[in-house]
Motif scaffolding. Structure first.
Motif, PDB file in Angstrom:
ATOM      1  N   PRO A 149       0.865  -1.273   0.142  1.00 34.12           N
ATOM      2  CA  PRO A 149      -0.035   0.010   0.038  1.00 34.12           C
ATOM      3  C   PRO A 149       0.937   1.193  -0.072  1.00 34.12           C
ATOM      4  O   PRO A 149       1.951   1.366   0.689  1.00 34.12           O
ATOM      5  CB  PRO A 149      -0.931  -0.010   1.133  1.00 34.12           C
ATOM      6  CG  PRO A 149      -0.975  -1.617   1.530  1.00 34.12           C
ATOM      7  CD  PRO A 149       0.338  -2.155   0.956  1.00 34.12           C
ATOM      8  N   GLY A 150       0.354   2.099  -1.020  1.00 38.84           N
ATOM      9  CA  GLY A 150       0.984   3.528  -0.847  1.00 38.84           C
ATOM     10  C   GLY A 150       2.190   3.439  -2.020  1.00 38.84           C
ATOM     11  O   GLY A 150       2.733   4.570  -2.168  1.00 38.84           O
ATOM     12  N   GLU A 151       2.685   2.400  -2.313  1.00 32.40           N
ATOM     13  CA  GLU A 151       3.650   2.360  -3.387  1.00 32.40           C
ATOM     14  C   GLU A 151       3.001   2.474  -4.838  1.00 32.40           C
ATOM     15  O   GLU A 151       1.926   2.213  -4.815  1.00 32.40           O
ATOM     16  CB  GLU A 151       4.497   1.075  -3.507  1.00 32.40           C
ATOM     17  CG  GLU A 151       5.062   0.906  -1.904  1.00 32.40           C
ATOM     18  CD  GLU A 151       5.978  -0.624  -2.010  1.00 32.40           C
ATOM     19  OE1 GLU A 151       6.798  -0.641  -1.174  1.00 32.40           O
ATOM     20  OE2 GLU A 151       6.150  -1.281  -2.926  1.00 32.40           O
ATOM     21  N   VAL A 152       3.887   2.713  -5.614  1.00 37.82           N
ATOM     22  CA  VAL A 152       3.629   2.978  -7.159  1.00 37.82           C
ATOM     23  C   VAL A 152       4.481   1.770  -7.988  1.00 37.82           C
ATOM     24  O   VAL A 152       5.487   1.839  -7.990  1.00 37.82           O
ATOM     25  CB  VAL A 152       3.491   4.142  -7.800  1.00 37.82           C
ATOM     26  CG1 VAL A 152       3.216   4.180  -9.110  1.00 37.82           C
ATOM     27  CG2 VAL A 152       2.766   5.104  -6.983  1.00 37.82           C
ATOM     28  N   ASN A 153       3.717   1.049  -8.771  1.00 39.03           N
ATOM     29  CA  ASN A 153       4.350  -0.043  -9.646  1.00 39.03           C
ATOM     30  C   ASN A 153       4.029   0.575 -11.178  1.00 39.03           C
ATOM     31  O   ASN A 153       2.791   0.746 -11.410  1.00 39.03           O
ATOM     32  CB  ASN A 153       3.820  -1.375  -9.678  1.00 39.03           C
ATOM     33  CG  ASN A 153       4.774  -2.278  -8.941  1.00 39.03           C
ATOM     34  OD1 ASN A 153       5.507  -2.053  -7.962  1.00 39.03           O
ATOM     35  ND2 ASN A 153       4.522  -3.702  -8.746  1.00 39.03           N
ATOM     36  N   TRP A 154       5.222   1.123 -11.772  1.00 34.60           N
ATOM     37  CA  TRP A 154       4.903   1.796 -13.205  1.00 34.60           C
ATOM     38  C   TRP A 154       5.739   0.849 -14.261  1.00 34.60           C
ATOM     39  O   TRP A 154       6.863   1.190 -14.377  1.00 34.60           O
ATOM     40  CB  TRP A 154       5.332   3.164 -13.048  1.00 34.60           C
ATOM     41  CG  TRP A 154       5.053   4.220 -14.396  1.00 34.60           C
ATOM     42  CD1 TRP A 154       5.309   3.916 -15.515  1.00 34.60           C
ATOM     43  CD2 TRP A 154       3.665   5.295 -14.395  1.00 34.60           C
ATOM     44  NE1 TRP A 154       4.953   4.740 -16.412  1.00 34.60           N
ATOM     45  CE2 TRP A 154       3.830   5.446 -15.863  1.00 34.60           C
ATOM     46  CE3 TRP A 154       3.459   5.597 -13.170  1.00 34.60           C
ATOM     47  CZ2 TRP A 154       2.871   6.415 -16.000  1.00 34.60           C
ATOM     48  CZ3 TRP A 154       2.328   6.610 -13.860  1.00 34.60           C
ATOM     49  CH2 TRP A 154       2.007   6.856 -15.152  1.00 34.60           C
ATOM     50  N   MET A 155       4.734   0.280 -15.036  1.00 39.23           N
ATOM     51  CA  MET A 155       5.428  -0.457 -16.048  1.00 39.23           C
ATOM     52  C   MET A 155       5.109   0.015 -17.455  1.00 39.23           C
ATOM     53  O   MET A 155       3.949  -0.063 -17.716  1.00 39.23           O
ATOM     54  CB  MET A 155       4.916  -2.230 -15.984  1.00 39.23           C
ATOM     55  CG  MET A 155       5.418  -2.945 -16.756  1.00 39.23           C
ATOM     56  SD  MET A 155       4.956  -4.721 -16.685  1.00 39.23           S
ATOM     57  CE  MET A 155       3.362  -4.384 -17.889  1.00 39.23           C
TER      58      MET A 155
END
Length: 304
Positions: free
Chosen positions: A88-94
């Motif tokens: 929670p609160g993280e961003v995965n940007w692929m």
């Protein structure tokens, strides 16, 4: 002025997982460069149900997938060899660019013990010059993301720029993406930097111009609108938008400015030319039956 209210629709992405689908919508394909949005959960998961929720390896082209969690954990694996647990609160940007495959597995011990899961998945279409870029993946921790607080207001800038803040997340076109929590009675306004803007109500309810909007609704505003958002109760919102990129076609998990590129992606996946994640290559999602639907129809299934 309010252009449109989008009601989330139920969509199945597998035998054990259904989501609220917001974008694409038949009257509004995109908001800025955002072409897809799913809201999964909150769901209470029993251990015996967990495997059925997994999103098996599947392909993408021409877009960036953005994963953001409120609760739970998800393990991402992709054909670049990346294995990343998102919390929670993280961003995965692929960024898929010319083509990538990835999976999302629900392996969190807390979830296995019957915990809950809630997440938002969006796709951001790429500018034409970036559609065939080499695939990349980045994970951003909460401490890398700007947080703003005021009386009754908490806001995290997930990506882009808004209210004078600029995110550290790498993007490919002008956009904004925000997680906002409002206490009851708190007021908030949309950022003025961007042409197209939307508000998705995750939880609670808000009032805009004397009308009430509740969880599962997205409000889309034109560029001249400067609405005041008031929380009728404690509310969680996702704000997003940016500058339009022009027409995009979408079929299954593929996005492109060219129909023929989507046809090529279909063939590439069917013939195994998009490689599977090296640490998750025992199973995959087969190419759906076309059923003569032209490129441009909403994807029949996808979470990210």
């Amino acid at each position: 002025m309010l252009d449109l209210v989008i009601e989330a629709r139920k969509a199945s992405i597998g035998p054990g997982m259904s989501v609220k689908r917001i974008l694409p919508f038949r009257l509004r394909r995109m908001v800025g460069p955002f072409i897809f949005m799913d809201h999964a959960g909150p769901v209470e998961v029993q251990p015996q149900e967990l495997y059925s929720m997994d999103v098996l390896p599947h392909p993408h082209i021409g877009l960036s997938t953005v994963s953001y969690l409120f609760e739970g954990q998800v393990t991402h694996r992709d054909s670049l060899g990346v294995q990343q647990v998102i919390r929670p609160g993280e961003v995965n940007w692929m960024t898929a660019g010319s083509g990538i495959a990835h999976s999302e597995r629900f392996e969190d011990p807390a979830t296995l013990a019957g915990g809950s899961l809630e997440m938002i998945q969006t796709w951001v279409a790429l500018p034409e010059k970036e559609e065939e870029a080499a695939p990349t993946f980045n994970n951003y921790k909460p401490e890398q993301l700007h947080v703003f607080t005021d009386t009754g207001v908490w806001m995290r800038l997930i990506a882009g720029d808004a209210y004078g803040l600029v995110s550290n997340v790498k993007t490919h076109s002008p956009l904004f993406y925000l997680h906002v929590v409002l206490d009851q009675g708190a007021k908030f306004g949309l950022p003025k930097e961007h042409t197209e803007r939307g508000i998705y109500v995750v939880k609670g309810s808000i009032e805009v111009s004397g009308k009430t909007y509740s969880a599962g609704q997205m409000l889309v505003f034109n560029k001249n609108a400067h609405p005041v958002i008031r929380a009728k109760e404690k509310a969680t919102l996702m704000l997003l938008g940016g500058e339009p990129l022009g027409e995009r076609y979408i079929w299954w998990n593929f996005v492109s400015s060219r129909k023929e590129r989507i046809e090529q992606a279909k063939a590439d996946w069917k013939e195994g030319r998009i490689i599977l994640p090296p640490t998750d290559n025992e199973e995959f999602v087969p190419l759906p039956e076309d059923k003569t639907k032209p490129a441009g129809d909403p994807p029949p299934q996808a979470l990210s």
